[in-house]
Scaffold this motif. Sequence first.
Motif, PDB file in Angstrom:
ATOM      1  N   GLU A  18     -30.101   0.985 -17.660  1.00 54.17           N
ATOM      2  CA  GLU A  18     -30.020   2.063 -16.544  1.00 54.17           C
ATOM      3  C   GLU A  18     -30.997   2.032 -15.868  1.00 54.17           C
ATOM      4  O   GLU A  18     -31.734   0.784 -15.714  1.00 54.17           O
TER       5      GLU A  18
ATOM      6  N   TYR B 137     -20.765   5.908 -16.737  1.00 56.63           N
ATOM      7  CA  TYR B 137     -21.678   6.512 -16.713  1.00 56.63           C
ATOM      8  C   TYR B 137     -21.710   7.619 -15.845  1.00 56.63           C
ATOM      9  O   TYR B 137     -21.188   7.196 -14.832  1.00 56.63           O
TER      10      TYR B 137
ATOM     11  N   PHE C  66     -24.487  10.085 -13.266  1.00 56.09           N
ATOM     12  CA  PHE C  66     -25.250  11.203 -13.726  1.00 56.09           C
ATOM     13  C   PHE C  66     -25.689  12.086 -12.616  1.00 56.09           C
ATOM     14  O   PHE C  66     -25.070  12.347 -12.187  1.00 56.09           O
TER      15      PHE C  66
ATOM     16  N   ARG D 192     -27.374  12.269 -18.010  1.00 54.30           N
ATOM     17  CA  ARG D 192     -26.888  10.890 -18.134  1.00 54.30           C
ATOM     18  C   ARG D 192     -25.419  11.473 -18.929  1.00 54.30           C
ATOM     19  O   ARG D 192     -25.718  12.392 -19.966  1.00 54.30           O
TER      20      ARG D 192
ATOM     21  N   ARG E 198     -21.358   5.062 -12.219  1.00 53.83           N
ATOM     22  CA  ARG E 198     -21.307   4.037 -12.899  1.00 53.83           C
ATOM     23  C   ARG E 198     -20.539   2.908 -13.330  1.00 53.83           C
ATOM     24  O   ARG E 198     -20.551   3.779 -14.606  1.00 53.83           O
TER      25      ARG E 198
END
Lengths: 116, 116
Positions: free
Chosen positions: A104, B33, B35, B50, B95
């Motif tokens: 993260e 991912y 976010f 997320r 990501r």
Amino acid sequence: GAVVSQHPSWVICKSGTSVKIECRSLDFQATTMFWYRQFPKQSLMLMATSNEGSKATYEQGVEKDKFLINHASLTLSTLTVTSAHPEDSSFYICSASASGSSYEQYFGPGTRLTVT
Amino acid sequence: AQTVTQSQPEMSVQEAETVTLSCTYDTSESDYYLFWYKQPPSRQMILVIRQEAYKQQNATENRFSVNFQKAAKSFSLKISDSQLGDAAMYFCAYRSGSGANSKLTFGKGITLSVRP
């Protein structure tokens, strides 16, 4: 936890001088640190990615000789803007990521640079 | 290369009402991912929520929830019971995977105002 600090929060420098911005992870060891640049009302633009003890990887179009990045330890990365010019005036943000948290990214509060 | 698109530059919502911020992305990867970040006037980047791509269930954090449509590559943020403190710039971000050097790709952002 996962606090990232930046120093200074704002800086004014004269054209032609150099200025150093520090990014610290306060309560964790950062595997990787990222440096972003942001103009008012715009998105974050990634400048470079740095790993402790290694040379930074710069994004296309970012002058590596102008924006020197040093990642000397697992808690500190620095960005030095060399021979600053008014067009370098911007908001610079760092982020840090660590293993164990799915990498993260935790963001610093940013540094406002004004070059006169 | 991955891209993130936020097509609405500004939105406004009445306090206590619900608002949805749109985001689409493009990728050929399967492990990623997504976010939503909030950037208030202080300019500190704050992670709102997320979503892991492999999870079918939409993420929820108190008043914030997402509608993740993987096939459509859509990732919208719903803010319920809007509060004055929700006024900020919101960025959708992508990501790849979870590697140490995984970069965040940001959308252009949307400025949300909350009317009292």
